[in-house]
Design a protein around this motif. Structure first.
Motif, PDB file in Angstrom:
ATOM      1  N   GLU A 293       0.864  -1.177   0.000  1.00 13.46           N
ATOM      2  CA  GLU A 293       0.000   0.000   0.000  1.00 13.46           C
ATOM      3  C   GLU A 293       0.905   1.233   0.000  1.00 13.46           C
ATOM      4  O   GLU A 293       1.439   1.629   1.044  1.00 13.46           O
ATOM      5  CB  GLU A 293      -0.927   0.018   1.226  1.00 13.46           C
ATOM      6  N   LYS A 294       1.071   1.823  -1.168  1.00 11.50           N
ATOM      7  CA  LYS A 294       2.029   2.918  -1.298  1.00 11.50           C
ATOM      8  C   LYS A 294       1.545   3.961  -2.312  1.00 11.50           C
ATOM      9  O   LYS A 294       0.747   3.669  -3.201  1.00 11.50           O
ATOM     10  CB  LYS A 294       3.388   2.382  -1.767  1.00 11.50           C
ATOM     11  N   TRP A 295       2.072   5.179  -2.159  1.00  5.94           N
ATOM     12  CA  TRP A 295       1.882   6.251  -3.148  1.00  5.94           C
ATOM     13  C   TRP A 295       3.101   6.287  -4.062  1.00  5.94           C
ATOM     14  O   TRP A 295       4.237   6.405  -3.587  1.00  5.94           O
ATOM     15  CB  TRP A 295       1.725   7.599  -2.453  1.00  5.94           C
ATOM     16  N   TYR A 296       2.855   6.192  -5.346  1.00 10.98           N
ATOM     17  CA  TYR A 296       3.905   6.345  -6.348  1.00 10.98           C
ATOM     18  C   TYR A 296       4.025   7.820  -6.712  1.00 10.98           C
ATOM     19  O   TYR A 296       3.008   8.494  -6.941  1.00 10.98           O
ATOM     20  CB  TYR A 296       3.581   5.530  -7.603  1.00 10.98           C
ATOM     21  N   THR A 297       5.241   8.323  -6.779  1.00 13.62           N
ATOM     22  CA  THR A 297       5.483   9.724  -7.114  1.00 13.62           C
ATOM     23  C   THR A 297       6.590   9.824  -8.153  1.00 13.62           C
ATOM     24  O   THR A 297       7.160   8.806  -8.558  1.00 13.62           O
ATOM     25  CB  THR A 297       5.893  10.522  -5.860  1.00 13.62           C
ATOM     26  N   GLU A 298       6.888  11.056  -8.539  1.00 12.91           N
ATOM     27  CA  GLU A 298       7.983  11.267  -9.494  1.00 12.91           C
ATOM     28  C   GLU A 298       9.290  10.743  -8.914  1.00 12.91           C
ATOM     29  O   GLU A 298      10.120  10.176  -9.635  1.00 12.91           O
ATOM     30  CB  GLU A 298       8.097  12.758  -9.807  1.00 12.91           C
ATOM     31  N   GLN A 299       9.471  10.910  -7.608  1.00 14.02           N
ATOM     32  CA  GLN A 299      10.718  10.475  -6.966  1.00 14.02           C
ATOM     33  C   GLN A 299      10.721   8.973  -6.686  1.00 14.02           C
ATOM     34  O   GLN A 299      11.788   8.358  -6.589  1.00 14.02           O
ATOM     35  CB  GLN A 299      10.929  11.234  -5.645  1.00 14.02           C
ATOM     36  N   THR A 300       9.543   8.377  -6.547  1.00 14.45           N
ATOM     37  CA  THR A 300       9.465   6.929  -6.228  1.00 14.45           C
ATOM     38  C   THR A 300       8.492   6.244  -7.195  1.00 14.45           C
ATOM     39  O   THR A 300       7.345   5.969  -6.845  1.00 14.45           O
ATOM     40  CB  THR A 300       9.003   6.714  -4.772  1.00 14.45           C
ATOM     41  N   PRO A 301       8.935   5.981  -8.439  1.00 20.34           N
ATOM     42  CA  PRO A 301       8.064   5.330  -9.426  1.00 20.34           C
ATOM     43  C   PRO A 301       8.043   3.814  -9.295  1.00 20.34           C
ATOM     44  O   PRO A 301       7.525   3.111 -10.161  1.00 20.34           O
ATOM     45  CB  PRO A 301       8.688   5.749 -10.762  1.00 20.34           C
ATOM     46  N   ALA A 302       8.630   3.289  -8.206  1.00 19.92           N
ATOM     47  CA  ALA A 302       8.643   1.836  -7.983  1.00 19.92           C
ATOM     48  C   ALA A 302       8.615   1.573  -6.487  1.00 19.92           C
ATOM     49  O   ALA A 302       9.187   2.318  -5.697  1.00 19.92           O
ATOM     50  CB  ALA A 302       9.885   1.217  -8.604  1.00 19.92           C
ATOM     51  N   TRP A 303       7.901   0.501  -6.127  1.00 22.24           N
ATOM     52  CA  TRP A 303       7.874   0.071  -4.734  1.00 22.24           C
ATOM     53  C   TRP A 303       7.988  -1.451  -4.685  1.00 22.24           C
ATOM     54  O   TRP A 303       7.568  -2.147  -5.593  1.00 22.24           O
ATOM     55  CB  TRP A 303       6.582   0.491  -4.040  1.00 22.24           C
ATOM     56  N   GLY A 304       8.551  -1.936  -3.610  1.00 23.49           N
ATOM     57  CA  GLY A 304       8.683  -3.372  -3.415  1.00 23.49           C
ATOM     58  C   GLY A 304       9.518  -3.657  -2.196  1.00 23.49           C
ATOM     59  O   GLY A 304       9.591  -2.846  -1.262  1.00 23.49           O
ATOM     60  N   TRP A 305      10.221  -4.801  -2.199  1.00 22.13           N
ATOM     61  CA  TRP A 305      10.980  -5.225  -1.024  1.00 22.13           C
ATOM     62  C   TRP A 305      12.351  -5.732  -1.450  1.00 22.13           C
ATOM     63  O   TRP A 305      12.469  -6.560  -2.341  1.00 22.13           O
ATOM     64  CB  TRP A 305      10.255  -6.337  -0.287  1.00 22.13           C
ATOM     65  N   ALA A 306      13.366  -5.236  -0.769  1.00 22.52           N
ATOM     66  CA  ALA A 306      14.709  -5.774  -0.980  1.00 22.52           C
ATOM     67  C   ALA A 306      14.819  -7.154  -0.329  1.00 22.52           C
ATOM     68  O   ALA A 306      15.496  -8.049  -0.832  1.00 22.52           O
ATOM     69  CB  ALA A 306      15.750  -4.826  -0.401  1.00 22.52           C
ATOM     70  N   GLN A 307      14.147  -7.329   0.796  1.00 18.46           N
ATOM     71  CA  GLN A 307      14.175  -8.606   1.504  1.00 18.46           C
ATOM     72  C   GLN A 307      12.760  -9.187   1.519  1.00 18.46           C
ATOM     73  O   GLN A 307      12.084  -9.208   2.547  1.00 18.46           O
ATOM     74  CB  GLN A 307      14.706  -8.403   2.927  1.00 18.46           C
ATOM     75  N   PHE A 308      12.343  -9.658   0.364  1.00 22.19           N
ATOM     76  CA  PHE A 308      10.973 -10.134   0.202  1.00 22.19           C
ATOM     77  C   PHE A 308      10.786 -11.561   0.724  1.00 22.19           C
ATOM     78  O   PHE A 308       9.839 -11.848   1.459  1.00 22.19           O
ATOM     79  CB  PHE A 308      10.580 -10.076  -1.278  1.00 22.19           C
ATOM     80  N   LEU A 309      11.709 -12.447   0.356  1.00 17.66           N
ATOM     81  CA  LEU A 309      11.570 -13.868   0.709  1.00 17.66           C
ATOM     82  C   LEU A 309      12.960 -14.476   0.885  1.00 17.66           C
ATOM     83  O   LEU A 309      13.844 -14.279   0.044  1.00 17.66           O
ATOM     84  CB  LEU A 309      10.808 -14.608  -0.392  1.00 17.66           C
ATOM     85  N   SER A 310      13.140 -15.173   1.984  1.00 21.01           N
ATOM     86  CA  SER A 310      14.436 -15.784   2.258  1.00 21.01           C
ATOM     87  C   SER A 310      14.793 -16.812   1.185  1.00 21.01           C
ATOM     88  O   SER A 310      13.955 -17.631   0.779  1.00 21.01           O
ATOM     89  CB  SER A 310      14.409 -16.460   3.632  1.00 21.01           C
TER      90      SER A 310
END
Length: 342
Positions: A293-310
């Motif tokens: 649940e995130k807002w996408y902006t000009e500065q953040t056009p992508a969201w996710g997880w660096a540590q999603f699944l072991s």
């Protein structure tokens, strides 16, 4: 104490609630508000839209008997529209103004016809009567904005001052023989030019995008990029790091949802996204799921997880017999904004 009022009738469209005025005028004189939309007091500031100075009020009053007991000023402009000030020196008898000075503002109907269909014009009104004794203007401000249109061309006050109070030279409204001054400010509210409409799409014809990454264990590239897909009026793609990105220290799978270049938010734009990310269990019983649940902006056009699944238990639990990893993203909500151009 004398009572002022103003009402709406078929002849003139007015809307003023009762107020009272202290008959003993002084520099601190002001209206005593009693459930009223009007504020009146003596002020130094003169009218800025229009002023009518009369030399010989007595003759002026007589002359209006031949023009429906009123005097219409010359046309003046304010806020891009043309107006007239209307004075009833004996009061507007059709609007309960007998025995008072009545003052109105009328919009020139030709000004309304500039637009098709004819426009509504919203304006704030201030009426002025000069007091020579105090060298100030009795100023009556209606705090309610008035709506002028083809059906309602006139707004004003039917009881500004009692005629007896006005014509008594001791009160200062008649001066230097038989002179007086009336005025008005018409402050036109500019049309709305800056706006935005925010909406949220919650139903999609196809809300899921599935991505099968074959021969997962043999991948050499640091990052895998899916094909683009359309959903919620936007184009998206996924980026997956099989051994994790630089923040995962080789211990976790990393995954991110990107907007394509053509749909990236521009300056000061934002897009809300609610989504579910899944790594599918080949046996169909224990999918790994994480909500976004995130807002996408000009500065953040992508969201996710660096540590999603072991990565430790990934091969055993989530790779099928053909060494394929299946990833799924389901969009639940995507916002859209329409806005005025600047």
């Amino acid at each position: 104490m004398r009572r002022f009022s103003c009402k709406q009738n078929s002849d003139f469209l007015t809307h003023l609630d009762p107020v009272t005025l202290n008959a003993n005028i002084s520099s601190e004189t002001q209206f005593i508000i009693a459930a009223s939309a009007n504020v009146g007091k003596l002020k130094e500031h003169p009218p800025s839209s229009y002023s009518l100075k009369i030399h010989n009020f007595s003759q002026f009053k007589k002359s209006t008997a031949f023009s429906d007991h009123k005097y219409k000023s010359r046309i003046f402009s304010s806020g891009g529209y043309n107006w007239r000030m209307i004075i009833y020196p004996k009061g507007n008898q059709k609007d309960n103004g007998i025995g008072f000075i009545s003052m109105y503002v009328e919009i020139d109907t030709a000004s309304l016809m500039v637009f098709t269909p004819p426009s509504d014009v919203f304006a704030e009104l201030r009426f002025f009567v000069y007091n020579k004794k105090e060298n100030k203007y009795l100023t009556i401000q209606d705090i309610e904005v008035k709506r002028f249109n083809a059906l309602k061309t006139v707004w004003g006050l039917q009881q500004v001052l009692p005629c007896d109070t006005f014509i008594n030279p001791d009160n200062g409204y008649i001066f230097e023989g038989d002179q007086c001054e009336f005025g008005v400010d018409v402050i036109v509210c500019p049309p709305l030019t800056n706006w935005e409409i925010l909406s949220f799409t919650e139903k999609f014809s196809d809300s899921k995008f599935s991505w099968a990454i074959k021969k997962f264990s043999e991948l050499k590239e640091n990052v895998q990029t899916s094909k683009s897909f359309s959903m919620g009026g936007k184009k998206w793609f996924l980026k997956l790091y099989p051994k994790g990105n630089s923040s995962a220290n080789g211990k976790c799978l990393s995954i991110f949802l990107y907007l394509t270049d053509c749909d990236k938010p521009k300056a000061d734009e934002k897009i809300f996204v609610q989504a579910n990310f899944r790594v599918l269990d080949p046996l169909g019983s224990n999918h790994f799921r994480y909500p976004l649940e995130k807002w996408y902006t000009e500065q953040t056009p992508a969201w996710g997880w660096a540590q999603f699944l072991s990565l430790a238990g990934l091969p055993k639990r989530y790779l099928d017999k053909e060494d394929t990893l299946k990833v799924e993203v389901e969009l639940k909500v995507v916002s859209a904004t329409k806005y005025s151009s600047t």
